[in-house]
Design an enzyme around this catalytic site. Sequence first.
Site, PDB file in Angstrom:
ATOM      1  N   THR A  14      39.457 -14.973  31.765  1.00 54.62           N
ATOM      2  CA  THR A  14      40.329 -14.436  32.992  1.00 54.62           C
ATOM      3  C   THR A  14      41.729 -14.388  33.326  1.00 54.62           C
ATOM      4  O   THR A  14      41.869 -14.272  33.115  1.00 54.62           O
ATOM      5  CB  THR A  14      39.392 -15.313  34.215  1.00 54.62           C
ATOM      6  OG1 THR A  14      37.554 -15.315  34.156  1.00 54.62           O
ATOM      7  CG2 THR A  14      40.209 -14.800  35.439  1.00 54.62           C
ATOM      8  N   VAL A  15      41.901 -15.502  32.934  1.00 50.71           N
ATOM      9  CA  VAL A  15      42.970 -16.206  33.013  1.00 50.71           C
ATOM     10  C   VAL A  15      43.567 -15.479  31.512  1.00 50.71           C
ATOM     11  O   VAL A  15      45.613 -15.117  32.255  1.00 50.71           O
ATOM     12  CB  VAL A  15      43.174 -17.466  32.908  1.00 50.71           C
ATOM     13  CG1 VAL A  15      45.364 -17.778  33.376  1.00 50.71           C
ATOM     14  CG2 VAL A  15      42.864 -17.934  34.996  1.00 50.71           C
ATOM     15  N   LYS A 106      44.240 -28.352  33.362  1.00 53.66           N
ATOM     16  CA  LYS A 106      44.360 -29.666  34.049  1.00 53.66           C
ATOM     17  C   LYS A 106      43.526 -30.680  33.593  1.00 53.66           C
ATOM     18  O   LYS A 106      44.133 -31.589  33.642  1.00 53.66           O
ATOM     19  CB  LYS A 106      43.462 -29.268  35.555  1.00 53.66           C
ATOM     20  CG  LYS A 106      42.921 -28.926  35.773  1.00 53.66           C
ATOM     21  CD  LYS A 106      42.455 -27.561  37.012  1.00 53.66           C
ATOM     22  CE  LYS A 106      41.292 -26.950  36.650  1.00 53.66           C
ATOM     23  NZ  LYS A 106      41.118 -25.847  37.292  1.00 53.66           N
ATOM     24  N   VAL A 133      48.257 -26.722  38.138  1.00 50.07           N
ATOM     25  CA  VAL A 133      47.974 -27.210  39.941  1.00 50.07           C
ATOM     26  C   VAL A 133      48.072 -26.047  40.385  1.00 50.07           C
ATOM     27  O   VAL A 133      49.675 -25.479  40.501  1.00 50.07           O
ATOM     28  CB  VAL A 133      49.435 -28.364  39.711  1.00 50.07           C
ATOM     29  CG1 VAL A 133      48.383 -28.897  40.674  1.00 50.07           C
ATOM     30  CG2 VAL A 133      49.335 -30.075  38.773  1.00 50.07           C
ATOM     31  N   ASP A 202      38.254 -31.755  40.366  1.00 52.87           N
ATOM     32  CA  ASP A 202      39.271 -30.917  40.540  1.00 52.87           C
ATOM     33  C   ASP A 202      40.334 -30.755  40.960  1.00 52.87           C
ATOM     34  O   ASP A 202      41.640 -31.417  40.241  1.00 52.87           O
ATOM     35  CB  ASP A 202      38.720 -29.139  40.296  1.00 52.87           C
ATOM     36  CG  ASP A 202      39.981 -28.245  40.006  1.00 52.87           C
ATOM     37  OD1 ASP A 202      40.658 -27.967  39.364  1.00 52.87           O
ATOM     38  OD2 ASP A 202      40.964 -27.558  41.562  1.00 52.87           O
ATOM     39  N   LYS A 206      44.700 -32.122  39.522  1.00 53.21           N
ATOM     40  CA  LYS A 206      46.009 -31.920  39.520  1.00 53.21           C
ATOM     41  C   LYS A 206      46.633 -32.988  40.826  1.00 53.21           C
ATOM     42  O   LYS A 206      47.914 -33.146  40.392  1.00 53.21           O
ATOM     43  CB  LYS A 206      45.089 -30.936  41.031  1.00 53.21           C
ATOM     44  CG  LYS A 206      44.804 -29.585  39.734  1.00 53.21           C
ATOM     45  CD  LYS A 206      44.186 -27.894  41.153  1.00 53.21           C
ATOM     46  CE  LYS A 206      43.535 -27.379  40.376  1.00 53.21           C
ATOM     47  NZ  LYS A 206      43.465 -26.268  41.321  1.00 53.21           N
ATOM     48  N   GLY A 303      42.829 -17.763  40.360  1.00 51.39           N
ATOM     49  CA  GLY A 303      42.411 -16.738  40.897  1.00 51.39           C
ATOM     50  C   GLY A 303      43.575 -16.431  38.955  1.00 51.39           C
ATOM     51  O   GLY A 303      43.730 -16.437  38.804  1.00 51.39           O
TER      52      GLY A 303
HETATM   53  N1  HSE Z   1      38.647 -24.084  40.547  1.00 47.38           N
HETATM   54  C1  HSE Z   1      39.697 -23.690  40.404  1.00 47.38           C
HETATM   55  C2  HSE Z   1      39.835 -24.111  42.254  1.00 47.38           C
HETATM   56  C3  HSE Z   1      40.297 -23.282  39.855  1.00 47.38           C
HETATM   57  O1  HSE Z   1      39.072 -23.646  43.122  1.00 47.38           O
HETATM   58  O2  HSE Z   1      40.563 -23.990  42.991  1.00 47.38           O
HETATM   59  C4  HSE Z   1      41.663 -23.296  39.915  1.00 47.38           C
HETATM   60  O3  HSE Z   1      42.181 -24.794  39.575  1.00 47.38           O
END
Ligand code: HSE
Length: 443
Positions: A14-15, A106, A133, A202, A206, A303
Site C-alpha cells: 500500500t504505502v 515504526k 509516526v 502501535d 510511535k 493511509g
Molecule cells: N495501523 C496504523 C493506524 C497505521 O491505524 O494508525 C499507521 O501507523
Amino acid sequence: MIKKINIGLLGCGTVGTGVAKILIENKKLIASRVGAKLILKRIADIDIKKDRGIVFDDGLFTKDAREIVSDPEIDIIVEMIGGKGIAKELILKAIENGKQVVTANKALIADQGNFLIKKAEAKGVDLAFEASVGGCMPIVKTIRESLVGDKIKSMTGILNGTCNYILTKIGDDGSTFKEALKQAQSKGFAEADPTLDIEGYDTSHKLAIISSLAYGMEINLDDIYTEGISRISSIDIECAKEFNFKIKLLAISKNRGSTVEARVHPAMISFDNLVSSVNGSMNAVEIIGDAVGSMVLYGHGAGMMPTASAVVSDIVDIARNLLFNITGRIPILSYQSDKMSNISVLPIDEIHTYYYFRFSVLDRAGVLAKIAGILGAYSISLKYVTQKGLQSNGSITIVMFTHLAKEADVKKALSEISFLDVVTDSPVLIRIEDDLEEEKEEE
Ligand code: HSE
C-alpha cells in the site's frame, strides 16, 4: 548537467505503491524543487505482476530485494516491507553498502532503532523515519528541526487512526467494537495484526520514537505503560459526554525533569482541548515547548498517499543533502550521540492524574458510603459523583470523577472495592488528561 539520484524501493504494497506514484507522477514538480531528478530505479516485491494502477518503466521490478541493496547505482533505499525480520536485514545491508535509508517501519525503529542508528552513524549514512509516526504529520521534523531550541515539556496526542476511528464510530452511531474494527480494517488503516492497534502497541511504538527524539533518551518499549481500547464501552463514552469529555486513545509523554512519563491508554479529554475534536482516522499531537508554548500537528495518520507523502519528504531531504555531499547534518535522534541522557521512564504506579470510575453495585443503603470510605482511606478525593438508572441485571451504576490522585493508591482502592459484596462487576477506571486543571491544583 542535470543531476540524478537513484532510488531503490523495497516493498510495493500500500504505502510503497503510494511512494512510487508520487515519485513517478510528480517527478517534474519534485525535480524543480530539488534541482535533481529523483529516479525510481528498482522496485522489489514478491508480486511483480500485480496491477498497481501506475505505468512503470520496463525492467523496474525484481523479486530479489538483496539485488537492490547491493546495486552500486542506487543512492537511497526505501524500505516499505515492515516487520523486524527481512526488513532489518536489508536495512543493515544497505547501510553496510553505504546507502542512505528511508523507512516507515515504526516497530523496527521503536524496538531496534538505537542499534540501527549507531550502524548508520558509524558508516556516515542517514536513516530517516518520518513516516513511522503519525502518517503524514511532520512530527519527526518538527521535534528535530523546528523545535530544536525548545525544551520540550510534553507531547499528548492521538497516534493511531484505527483506534480513533473505532472510538469515533462507537460514539457517533452506537456501533459495537467489533463492527467498528471491521470497518477500520476494510478502510485499510489497521495493521495486518489489529491487536497491535487496539491493544495500544502501535501507539507505544510511535510514542517511544518521538520521546527519544524530544528528550534525547533511549526508551525501552517495556517501560511504556500500554493499555488498549478493547474494554471501552459505549456507556463510558456516553458518561464522558455528559461531563464534556471525549474518550481517546492517547499517547502521553511528559518531561518531569529527572524522569519522563511515557504512557498509552484510553483517556478522557475535555471538549475544550483541540485534540478532543480529532475524529475518524485522523491523528493529532499537541507539543508543548518552553519557548513555543502549545502547538498542534493534525493530519492523516494512516493511509496510502498521506504516509507516502512523509516518505517522499525524507527521500527529498536526503537527496538535497547528497547534492552537497553531506550526510549526518541533522543527528538522527536529534541529539549528538554522545549527549544522549539516561533519564528513565516513571513507573505508571508513580503518576498522579485524574480518574473516572464506574461501579456496578446493588441499590442498597450504605453502598456509596462504603465505596467513598475506601477511596478516602487512600487519600482519593472526589470531585463529582452521580448515580445512573437500573441496569438489566438489577444493579445500578455509580460514576465518580476524582481530583489528582496517585495511580498506586487508585489501584489499591479499586481492588478493595471490587471485593465488596455489593459490587456486581469489575470497576472501570479511565484516566483523565487535564493539564490546565493540574496546573491550577499545583498553584
Ligand atoms: N495501523 C496504523 C493506524 C497505521 O491505524 O494508525 C499507521 O501507523
